[in-house]
Design a protein around this motif. Sequence first.
Motif, PDB file in Angstrom:
ATOM      1  N   VAL A  31       0.870  -1.185   0.000  1.00  0.00           N
ATOM      2  CA  VAL A  31       0.000   0.000   0.000  1.00  0.00           C
ATOM      3  C   VAL A  31       0.902   1.228   0.000  1.00  0.00           C
ATOM      4  CG1 VAL A  31      -1.760   1.259   1.319  1.00  0.00           C
ATOM      5  CG2 VAL A  31      -1.821  -1.246   1.231  1.00  0.00           C
ATOM      6  N   LEU A  86      -1.353 -17.519   1.016  1.00  0.00           N
ATOM      7  CA  LEU A  86      -1.783 -18.225   2.228  1.00  0.00           C
ATOM      8  C   LEU A  86      -1.822 -19.720   1.898  1.00  0.00           C
ATOM      9  CD1 LEU A  86      -2.809 -17.757   5.116  1.00  0.00           C
ATOM     10  CD2 LEU A  86      -5.111 -17.573   4.193  1.00  0.00           C
ATOM     11  N   PRO A 143      -4.098 -25.785   4.259  1.00  0.00           N
ATOM     12  CA  PRO A 143      -3.875 -27.109   4.815  1.00  0.00           C
ATOM     13  C   PRO A 143      -4.599 -28.118   3.928  1.00  0.00           C
ATOM     14  CG  PRO A 143      -5.519 -25.932   6.103  1.00  0.00           C
ATOM     15  CD  PRO A 143      -5.068 -25.001   5.011  1.00  0.00           C
ATOM     16  N   ARG A 187      -9.741 -29.453   8.758  1.00  0.00           N
ATOM     17  CA  ARG A 187      -9.431 -29.064  10.139  1.00  0.00           C
ATOM     18  C   ARG A 187     -10.568 -28.265  10.765  1.00  0.00           C
ATOM     19  NH1 ARG A 187      -3.741 -26.241   9.852  1.00  0.00           N
ATOM     20  NH2 ARG A 187      -5.253 -24.614   9.435  1.00  0.00           N
ATOM     21  N   ARG A 189      -4.864  -7.978   8.703  1.00  0.00           N
ATOM     22  CA  ARG A 189      -3.967  -9.124   8.938  1.00  0.00           C
ATOM     23  C   ARG A 189      -3.238  -9.524   7.663  1.00  0.00           C
ATOM     24  NH1 ARG A 189      -4.950 -12.316  13.656  1.00  0.00           N
ATOM     25  NH2 ARG A 189      -6.709 -11.472  14.810  1.00  0.00           N
ATOM     26  N   ASP A 219      -0.709  -6.708   6.672  1.00  0.00           N
ATOM     27  CA  ASP A 219       0.470  -6.663   7.535  1.00  0.00           C
ATOM     28  C   ASP A 219       1.414  -7.836   7.259  1.00  0.00           C
ATOM     29  OD1 ASP A 219       0.395  -4.313   8.929  1.00  0.00           O
ATOM     30  OD2 ASP A 219      -0.776  -5.101  10.595  1.00  0.00           O
ATOM     31  N   TYR A 230      -5.990   1.287   6.317  1.00  0.00           N
ATOM     32  CA  TYR A 230      -4.683   0.645   6.511  1.00  0.00           C
ATOM     33  C   TYR A 230      -3.571   1.666   6.222  1.00  0.00           C
ATOM     34  CZ  TYR A 230      -0.818  -2.590   6.251  1.00  0.00           C
ATOM     35  OH  TYR A 230       0.376  -3.224   6.475  1.00  0.00           O
ATOM     36  N   ARG A 290      -0.943   3.002   9.041  1.00  0.00           N
ATOM     37  CA  ARG A 290       0.491   2.703   8.906  1.00  0.00           C
ATOM     38  C   ARG A 290       1.308   3.943   8.527  1.00  0.00           C
ATOM     39  NH1 ARG A 290      -1.101  -0.274  11.563  1.00  0.00           N
ATOM     40  NH2 ARG A 290      -1.574  -2.488  11.327  1.00  0.00           N
ATOM     41  N   LEU A 314       6.520   7.008   5.867  1.00  0.00           N
ATOM     42  CA  LEU A 314       6.470   6.407   4.533  1.00  0.00           C
ATOM     43  C   LEU A 314       7.885   6.132   4.062  1.00  0.00           C
ATOM     44  CD1 LEU A 314       3.940   8.946   2.987  1.00  0.00           C
ATOM     45  CD2 LEU A 314       3.417   6.657   3.814  1.00  0.00           C
ATOM     46  N   VAL A 326       3.867   2.364   2.529  1.00  0.00           N
ATOM     47  CA  VAL A 326       3.802   2.285   3.989  1.00  0.00           C
ATOM     48  C   VAL A 326       4.433   0.958   4.415  1.00  0.00           C
ATOM     49  CG1 VAL A 326       1.701   3.686   4.167  1.00  0.00           C
ATOM     50  CG2 VAL A 326       1.489   1.209   4.044  1.00  0.00           C
ATOM     51  N   SER A 327       4.992   0.949   5.602  1.00  0.00           N
ATOM     52  CA  SER A 327       5.611  -0.290   6.090  1.00  0.00           C
ATOM     53  C   SER A 327       4.594  -1.117   6.847  1.00  0.00           C
ATOM     54  CB  SER A 327       6.764   0.027   7.046  1.00  0.00           C
ATOM     55  OG  SER A 327       7.733   0.759   6.365  1.00  0.00           O
ATOM     56  N   PRO A 328       4.450  -2.394   6.469  1.00  0.00           N
ATOM     57  CA  PRO A 328       3.513  -3.240   7.224  1.00  0.00           C
ATOM     58  C   PRO A 328       4.001  -3.465   8.649  1.00  0.00           C
ATOM     59  CG  PRO A 328       4.740  -4.539   5.612  1.00  0.00           C
ATOM     60  CD  PRO A 328       5.110  -3.110   5.389  1.00  0.00           C
ATOM     61  N   GLN A 329       3.065  -3.721   9.518  1.00  0.00           N
ATOM     62  CA  GLN A 329       3.417  -4.003  10.916  1.00  0.00           C
ATOM     63  C   GLN A 329       3.581  -5.513  11.039  1.00  0.00           C
ATOM     64  OE1 GLN A 329       1.212  -1.455  13.592  1.00  0.00           O
ATOM     65  NE2 GLN A 329       1.087  -3.144  15.027  1.00  0.00           N
ATOM     66  N   LYS A 330       4.807  -5.956  10.945  1.00  0.00           N
ATOM     67  CA  LYS A 330       5.079  -7.400  10.845  1.00  0.00           C
ATOM     68  C   LYS A 330       4.968  -8.120  12.184  1.00  0.00           C
ATOM     69  CE  LYS A 330       6.314  -8.029   6.465  1.00  0.00           C
ATOM     70  NZ  LYS A 330       5.727  -9.040   5.595  1.00  0.00           N
ATOM     71  N   LYS A 367       2.784  -9.081  14.215  1.00  0.00           N
ATOM     72  CA  LYS A 367       1.841  -8.877  15.303  1.00  0.00           C
ATOM     73  C   LYS A 367       0.571  -9.699  15.127  1.00  0.00           C
ATOM     74  CE  LYS A 367      -0.648  -5.311  17.749  1.00  0.00           C
ATOM     75  NZ  LYS A 367      -1.606  -4.337  17.295  1.00  0.00           N
ATOM     76  N   ASP A 368      -0.018  -9.591  13.956  1.00  0.00           N
ATOM     77  CA  ASP A 368      -1.294 -10.253  13.718  1.00  0.00           C
ATOM     78  C   ASP A 368      -1.225 -11.106  12.459  1.00  0.00           C
ATOM     79  OD1 ASP A 368      -3.066  -9.359  15.787  1.00  0.00           O
ATOM     80  OD2 ASP A 368      -2.853  -7.364  14.918  1.00  0.00           O
ATOM     81  N   GLU A 369      -0.621 -12.226  12.557  1.00  0.00           N
ATOM     82  CA  GLU A 369      -0.554 -13.115  11.407  1.00  0.00           C
ATOM     83  C   GLU A 369      -1.958 -13.610  11.090  1.00  0.00           C
ATOM     84  OE1 GLU A 369       2.125 -14.150   9.412  1.00  0.00           O
ATOM     85  OE2 GLU A 369       3.095 -12.472  10.394  1.00  0.00           O
ATOM     86  N   PRO A 370      -2.237 -13.896   9.800  1.00  0.00           N
ATOM     87  CA  PRO A 370      -3.546 -14.466   9.505  1.00  0.00           C
ATOM     88  C   PRO A 370      -3.681 -15.842  10.150  1.00  0.00           C
ATOM     89  CG  PRO A 370      -2.272 -14.131   7.483  1.00  0.00           C
ATOM     90  CD  PRO A 370      -1.401 -13.747   8.628  1.00  0.00           C
ATOM     91  N   LYS A 371      -4.891 -16.309  10.274  1.00  0.00           N
ATOM     92  CA  LYS A 371      -5.116 -17.644  10.828  1.00  0.00           C
ATOM     93  C   LYS A 371      -4.332 -18.653   9.993  1.00  0.00           C
ATOM     94  CE  LYS A 371      -8.369 -15.931  13.471  1.00  0.00           C
ATOM     95  NZ  LYS A 371      -7.967 -15.377  14.740  1.00  0.00           N
ATOM     96  N   LYS A 372      -4.066 -19.814  10.579  1.00  0.00           N
ATOM     97  CA  LYS A 372      -3.193 -20.766   9.909  1.00  0.00           C
ATOM     98  C   LYS A 372      -3.747 -21.273   8.577  1.00  0.00           C
ATOM     99  CE  LYS A 372      -0.973 -22.304  14.102  1.00  0.00           C
ATOM    100  NZ  LYS A 372      -1.076 -23.252  15.193  1.00  0.00           N
ATOM    101  N   GLY A 373      -5.004 -21.276   8.425  1.00  0.00           N
ATOM    102  CA  GLY A 373      -5.584 -21.719   7.160  1.00  0.00           C
ATOM    103  C   GLY A 373      -6.601 -20.709   6.709  1.00  0.00           C
ATOM    104  N   PRO A 374      -7.321 -20.994   5.642  1.00  0.00           N
ATOM    105  CA  PRO A 374      -8.371 -20.071   5.234  1.00  0.00           C
ATOM    106  C   PRO A 374      -9.494 -20.069   6.257  1.00  0.00           C
ATOM    107  CG  PRO A 374      -8.408 -22.040   3.883  1.00  0.00           C
ATOM    108  CD  PRO A 374      -7.224 -22.162   4.775  1.00  0.00           C
ATOM    109  N   THR A 406     -13.913 -15.164  11.097  1.00  0.00           N
ATOM    110  CA  THR A 406     -12.615 -15.060  11.756  1.00  0.00           C
ATOM    111  C   THR A 406     -11.494 -15.322  10.761  1.00  0.00           C
ATOM    112  OG1 THR A 406     -12.773 -17.343  12.412  1.00  0.00           O
ATOM    113  CG2 THR A 406     -13.416 -15.698  14.012  1.00  0.00           C
TER     114      THR A 406
END
Lengths: 445, 32
Positions: free
Chosen positions: A29, A82, A85, A89, A323, A326, A435, A439, A444, B10-14, B16-23, B32
Motif C-alpha cells: 500500500v 496463504l 492445509p 481441520r 492481517r 500486515d 490501513y 500505517r 512512509l 507504507v511499512s507493514p506491521q510485521k 503482530k497479527d498473522e492471519p489464521k493458519k488456514g483459510p 474469523t
Amino acid sequence: MEIRRYKDIVAFKWGQKAPIGFHSRNMEVAEMSLEAFQALSPTAMDQAEFLNLNPDALSSDLQALRDLRQWQDDVNPEAKDLILPQKIRSLTLNVTQICNLHCTYCAAGGDGTYGEAVVKLSVEKTLPQLQLFMSRLEAGDTFHITFLGGEPLLYPEALVAIHNYNLLMTAGRQIELSYSIITNGTLITEEMLRLLSPLKAQYTLSFDGPKDIQDKMRPQKNGGSSFEQTMRGFELLLQHKEWRSRLLIHSVFTATQTAVKRSYLFFSEFPVDAYEFTFDVTSGDREASQAFTRELQEVAELAYARGGEQELRKITLFDQYFRLLDSQTRNLNHCGSGKSLLSIDSKNRIFTCPLEVSDKSKTVGSALDIKEESYKDLASKNLVDLNSCQNCWAQSLCGGGCMFVHQSLTGNKHRKDVSYCERQRNLISTALLYYYTARAEKGLC
Amino acid sequence: MSENKHIKKVSPQKGKDEPKKGPRTCLPLEGT
C-alpha cells in the motif's frame, strides 16, 4: 471517490486526500503522487479489467511513468500466498435443524430446517465421523467445530458430549481443539453457560440491533418479539466471560434493512470483542447492497475516529484485511470449503458448505462414506482461479468470494454477481484507506 | 524497498497479527 488501474496496481482518490495505491500481487500500500495517479487508466468498482497506463497521460510526467512501471515490475520477496492445509481441520455441525425464531432472511431453508426439520442430531452417529477427521490430524494441528442449527442451544448436551469425546480422541496428541457456537441467544441461561464452559467456545450471537430492528428482522416463530430474550442471553454472555472465549455479534442486513450505523451504535455500548456485519447472502438487490456498503463505510469512519485501528478492527471484515496486509499474504481462497472445511447436517450427511445443506443434491458424503472425488476441484484449486478472478485487483484480499452467494445470485457457484463484487471491492478499498492511514502515521518509505 | 519519488509505500506491521493458519471456515457464519 475516483478509481484507476494499471495492471496489478489500483489506486483510489477520496476528495482532496492524496491518492492511495495498492499493488495486489506484492500486497503493498502506498501514497501516490497526483501525476502518477493520473497516469493510471480510469476504471470503476464494477469492473475488473487488467488495464494498461492511461494513453492520455503518456506524454506527461515521465518520472511518474517510470516510477509506476518500476512498482508494477517489482517483486516483493516478502509477499506470499496463504498456504492451505490439505486436510479438513474445521467442521460445521448442525446440532438441530429446527429454530425457535423465524428470521426474515434465514438462509437455512427460511425456518432453520434447511427443508427437513430434525429435532436433534444423533451424537452416536456423529462421533465416528469426528473420529475419522481427527484420526488424520498430526501433532501441532488445530481442529475447530462450529456448532450451528437451526438453533444449536436447543440441544446443548450434544455439544458437551462431543467435546468430551474430542478430548479423549486427541489426548496426548498435541492437537488444539476450539469451538464456535452460533446462536440466537434466546435460550441461554446461567446453567447452560456453566454446562458449556469446558468448551471455552467463541460465541457468535446472531443479533441485528436495537429492539425495532431486531423484532422486525428476527421475530419469534409466532411473530412476537425476540429482543428481550436475546438481550438476556447477551447480558449473561457478557457477565460470564470466564466461561467462553470471544464474543462476536453477527448482524445481517437486507434489501429492506441497511441501517448498519444504528446497529453499530447500539452494540458499541457493550464490551463485545467483535462485530460481524454481513449482507443477506441471498439478496442480489444492488441498490440495497450499495446502501449497506455506504453505511458500513460510515461505521468505519466513526469507529476509526472513536478508537483508531483497534476500534476499526473490531469489525471482523476490516480486521481480516489488516492481517493479510500486515503479513503481506495473498488470500486466494475466500473460505476453506472442501479444502479445510466440511459441513455435517443433522442427518450426518456431508457438504462442502454449511449453507448448501438445503440442497440435498450437493451432498458429498454421508456418515463415514465421503466421496472426495466429487469435490476434488474444490479441494485442490484456488477459488480465485475457479471463480475466474485473475484480472481483479481485489483477488488477493477477497479470495474469490462466497460461492454460496454466487450460487444464489447467478445459479452457478463459480460465477459472480456484479453487486457482490462491487460491494467487496468497495469495502476492500475502504480497508486500504484506513490501513494506509494507520500505517502512514509511522512514516512512509 | 526501492526509492520512488511518486510512490511512497507504507511499512507493514510485521509479526503482530498473522492471519489464521488456514483459510477462514465460513465468512458469513464466522468471520474469523
